[in-house]
Design a protein around this motif. Structure first.
Motif, PDB file in Angstrom:
ATOM      1  N   ASN A   1       0.822  -1.205   0.000  1.00 50.93           N
ATOM      2  CA  ASN A   1       0.000   0.000   0.000  1.00 50.93           C
ATOM      3  C   ASN A   1       0.855   1.253   0.000  1.00 50.93           C
ATOM      4  O   ASN A   1       0.542   2.243  -0.684  1.00 50.93           O
TER       5      ASN A   1
ATOM      6  N   GLY B   1      -6.789  -5.721   0.557  1.00 49.98           N
ATOM      7  CA  GLY B   1      -6.728  -4.534  -0.290  1.00 49.98           C
ATOM      8  C   GLY B   1      -5.384  -4.349  -0.967  1.00 49.98           C
ATOM      9  O   GLY B   1      -5.271  -3.572  -1.925  1.00 49.98           O
TER      10      GLY B   1
ATOM     11  N   ALA C   1      -4.290  -2.533  -4.466  1.00 50.12           N
ATOM     12  CA  ALA C   1      -3.279  -1.471  -4.481  1.00 50.12           C
ATOM     13  C   ALA C   1      -2.157  -1.808  -5.457  1.00 50.12           C
ATOM     14  O   ALA C   1      -1.622  -0.911  -6.140  1.00 50.12           O
TER      15      ALA C   1
ATOM     16  N   SER D   1     -12.610  -0.954   5.273  1.00 52.95           N
ATOM     17  CA  SER D   1     -11.455  -0.346   4.610  1.00 52.95           C
ATOM     18  C   SER D   1     -10.918  -1.189   3.454  1.00 52.95           C
ATOM     19  O   SER D   1     -10.570  -0.647   2.399  1.00 52.95           O
ATOM     20  N   ASN D   2     -10.827  -2.512   3.621  1.00 58.49           N
ATOM     21  CA  ASN D   2     -10.340  -3.343   2.514  1.00 58.49           C
ATOM     22  C   ASN D   2     -11.295  -3.332   1.320  1.00 58.49           C
ATOM     23  O   ASN D   2     -10.856  -3.174   0.182  1.00 58.49           O
TER      24      ASN D   2
ATOM     25  N   SER E   1     -10.739  -0.137  -0.400  1.00 58.41           N
ATOM     26  CA  SER E   1      -9.511  -0.155  -1.192  1.00 58.41           C
ATOM     27  C   SER E   1      -9.730  -0.849  -2.527  1.00 58.41           C
ATOM     28  O   SER E   1      -9.215  -0.412  -3.567  1.00 58.41           O
TER      29      SER E   1
ATOM     30  N   ASN F   1      -9.110   1.273  -5.837  1.00 55.78           N
ATOM     31  CA  ASN F   1      -7.915   0.928  -6.601  1.00 55.78           C
ATOM     32  C   ASN F   1      -8.183   0.088  -7.842  1.00 55.78           C
ATOM     33  O   ASN F   1      -7.332   0.037  -8.740  1.00 55.78           O
TER      34      ASN F   1
END
Length: 701
Positions: free
Chosen positions: A296, A339, A343, A412-413, A416, A420
């Protein structure tokens, strides 16, 4: 939004612990000088004290909580023998482009100072040198005296013992192999060009003694050849190296010297933390706890290298990222941080954009598809856990890096993945590559599934601000601002929850100018560089003044040597909440990226100039505002703003790229004229410019 900062960089919120890396770029030997002037070598991860009470109380070295990132095996500090009372200790760090530290201790009767710097001898021996000066004031009288070296950690090797050459991996923090102590060389104490008599010497009022110590880490250097004259010439050589070293290979100049110095030091910090392994540069977030690799972080670090004109280093970041491809198609460094795969895919796309290389997208498209398919499988796994599973339709329990602990159902994941993978499906669509529709479908599905959960998980503060907890598991330690960005991947451009996001930022940035309690530490603490992430959202939403406030406030959380700690306590408290290393160069990269975005901002389909422009950045005679050949997804851009007889002359040159913006906007509070004609202002200081590449010359008043 309220604007609260005076935009002066004076390091008013510098942390108590201040660590300055003095190593050369790509140096194997990451040595650090602390606020007490000590030279620290060989960081030991095993002795690191995270300030959460987990370290047993009987370790060989007990560290105060404010020394939590000071777990060095070898620590050296010079001392004198006479008795005196310390009045003040201060440090001088030279020019922003240099990596050396002078520590000055002012006493009632004397002054003691020493300059510490890295050096490579002609024979290749790598050492640090410390040049010491002890000056007796006129009120000193006389005293028996000596300058000596105190070892705060393990003992060094005696001068006649030289460590053998080391393989690179022997000096990494996580290495288990035997690693020798540095050998310490020393010079006689010199007064008036002659050695001070031994074993007993007297320092008298008005006299100044000098000597030097060398710490040899690799290679051989004789005690006989190490003289005070050699040490002084080595200092000149090191200063000359840094003076001639090109941190930014393309023009990047802000007329505010204090901010420009922060940018220069930030770029240098990044290069000092890097390492050369297997023929290419590897990004490292810092020289201590985070002397390692994170996918990340590398997404941003490699972009920052492009913005510095250091394309080769940037390419190294992509190569290291791709070295972590797993047999199942995932690209992971940390188990459970799903994630990372997204990324890594975003890193491929961003590199292709900034290199203007569509062939790179085509080359790595099979890798992108394999990564996407693994993320699709994980999305399906979340459904197999049943509808009672909180993360149903998103991902299985995952590690939510950035303030959460352990694998859990969280936002959050999945966020992401949405954020991304979006550039990937857009690139695939533009280039007509197979499977882009499937990637878009996963993004759309996860965005909808996440937004559908807002009814259950969206919370409201006591004063009515809505926010989404990053975790679906309640944790009373978490303050609302920790989760301030969790909902953003699930919002559309016109969503009214954007207002709550900005209200939350505005609510929690009073103490030291940037949002507090947004990281691992949730009590009276700052996760400093998060402010730069928020600032880029502020740019996109038209809050340019607030962006400038955050930039200057963030700089004021740094030490005077222009480095940041990852998390630190609020200054005007007794709190000792802290976490992470220093220098923490994710902060350095975030500053460079944010200032660039303030001046040349890429949105997915548009290009903006001067979106967050400070009055202090306006050009002066002979000091232009300049971004030269800076890469964007729409081709390389040169922005040069000069002082003119009346107002300013702005030259914008954009080279042809593989993508064209749908809109090009200039933000300016006054009037703008091009080719002798006034440009039309579309409101709020927005001037629409031609979308075609080429050169524009605009008169601004």
């Amino acid at each position: 939004m309220a604007y609260k900062n005076d935009r002066i960089i004076d390091f008013r919120y510098a942390p108590d612990v201040q660590q300055t890396c003095i190593s050369f770029p790509y140096d194997d030997y990451k040595t650090v000088v602390r606020e007490d002037g000590s030279l620290n070598h060989l960081y030991e991860l095993g002795y690191e004290v995270f300030i959460d009470g987990t370290e047993p109380p009987c370790e060989r070295r007990i560290l105060n909580v404010q020394e939590g990132n000071a777990a060095w095996k070898y620590r050296f500090v010079p001392k004198f023998y006479h008795r005196d009372k310390l009045v003040e200790r201060r440090q001088d760090f030279g020019d922003a482009g240099e990596a050396l530290v002078t520590t000055i201790e002012d006493y009632v009767h004397s002054e003691f100072s020493w300059t510490t710097f890295a050096h490579i001898a002609e024979n290749g021996a790598r050492m640090d040198i410390m040049i010491c000066k002890l000056a007796a004031k006129e009120n000193f009288g006389h005293a028996s005296d000596q300058i000596y070296l105190q070892c705060l950690g393990d003992a060094p090797l005696p001068p006649e013992v030289m460590p053998p050459p080391l393989r690179h991996h022997d000096v990494l923090p996580r290495a288990k192999e035997w690693r020798p102590a540095p050998s310490v060389l020393y010079t006689p104490v010199i007064f008036d060009g002659k050695p001070v008599p031994q074993p007993i010497a007297y320092l008298h009022a008005g006299e100044t003694w000098e000597c030097a110590f060398a710490f040899v880490y690799n290679g051989a250097f004789s005690q006989q050849d190490f003289t005070l004259d050699y040490a002084k010439k080595a200092l000149e050589k090191t200063r000359a190296f840094w003076k001639n070293f090109e941190v930014f290979k393309i023009g990047f100049n802000i007329p505010d010297k204090d901010l420009q110095d922060m940018l220069l030091a930030s770029g240098r910090n990044l290069l000092q933390a890097m390492e050369m392994l297997e023929g290419f540069a590897r990004f490292r977030v810092g020289p201590t706890i985070y002397r390692g690799f994170w996918i990340n972080d590398t997404l941003g670090l490699s972009e920052c290298a492009f913005l510095m004109g250091r394309d080769d280093e940037a390419k190294g970041g992509l190569l290291e990222t791709l070295s972590h491809i797993k047999p199942d198609g995932s690209i992971l460094y940390i188990d459970g941080l799903f994630g990372e795969t997204a990324a890594a895919i975003a890193t491929i796309i961003r590199h292709a954009e900034l290199e203007d290389d569509d062939e790179k997208v085509k080359e790595y498209w099979p890798t992108i598809l394999r990564g996407y398919k693994k993320l699709r499988e994980l999305n399906e796994e979340s459904k197999k856990l049943g509808k009672d599973y909180p993360g149903y339709g998103l991902l299985p329990p995952a590690f939510g890096d950035g303030g959460l602990f352990g694998n859990e159902a969280e936002f959050s994941n999945p966020g992401s993945v949405i954020t991304n993978l979006t550039p990937a499906w857009k690139a695939g669509k533009r280039l007509g590559l197979p499977g882009w529709e499937e990637i878009k479908d996963l993004c759309d599905t996860m965005k909808k599934n996440g937004r559908d959960k807002f009814d259950k998980y969206l919370r409201t503060t006591d004063d009515g601000i809505r926010y989404l907890p990053a975790s679906m598991q309640h944790d009373p330690r978490h303050k609302p601002q920790l989760h301030v960005g969790a909902m953003l991947p699930y919002l559309d451009a016109d969503d009214d929850l954007w207002d709550d996001y900005f209200k939350m930022l505005d609510k929690v940035d009073d103490a030291q100018g940037i949002p507090d309690n947004t990281g691992w530490r949730s009590d009276q603490s700052l996760f400093g560089y998060s402010a730069m992430m928020y600032a880029r959202n502020l740019i996109d939403r038209g809050h340019g003044e607030k962006v400038v406030d955050y930039i200057y406030a963030f700089c004021n959380q740094a030490t005077p040597s222009r480095v940041w700690r990852e998390e630190q306590p609020l200054t005007e408290t007794t709190c000792a909440e802290a976490c992470g290393d220093m220098p923490h160069n994710w902060g350095s990269a975030q500053l460079i990226m944010t200032v660039r975005r303030a001046l040349v901002n890429e949105k997915p389909e548009s290009l903006e100039y001067l979106a967050a422009m400070a009055d202090k950045w306006l050009p002066q005679e002979g000091n232009d505002l300049l971004l030269e050949n800076t890469p964007t997804r729409f081709g390389r851009v040169t922005l040069r703003m000069k002082k003119a007889a009346e107002g300013y002359e702005l030259t914008l040159e954009r080279k042809k790229g593989n993508q064209q913006p749908e809109e090009v906007v200039l933000f300016w509070k006054g009037s703008a004229e091009m080719d002798g004609k006034a440009l039309a202002n579309s409101g709020d200081g927005r001037y629409l410019l031609p979308v075609e590449e080429g050169t524009l010359v605009i008169r601004l008043k």
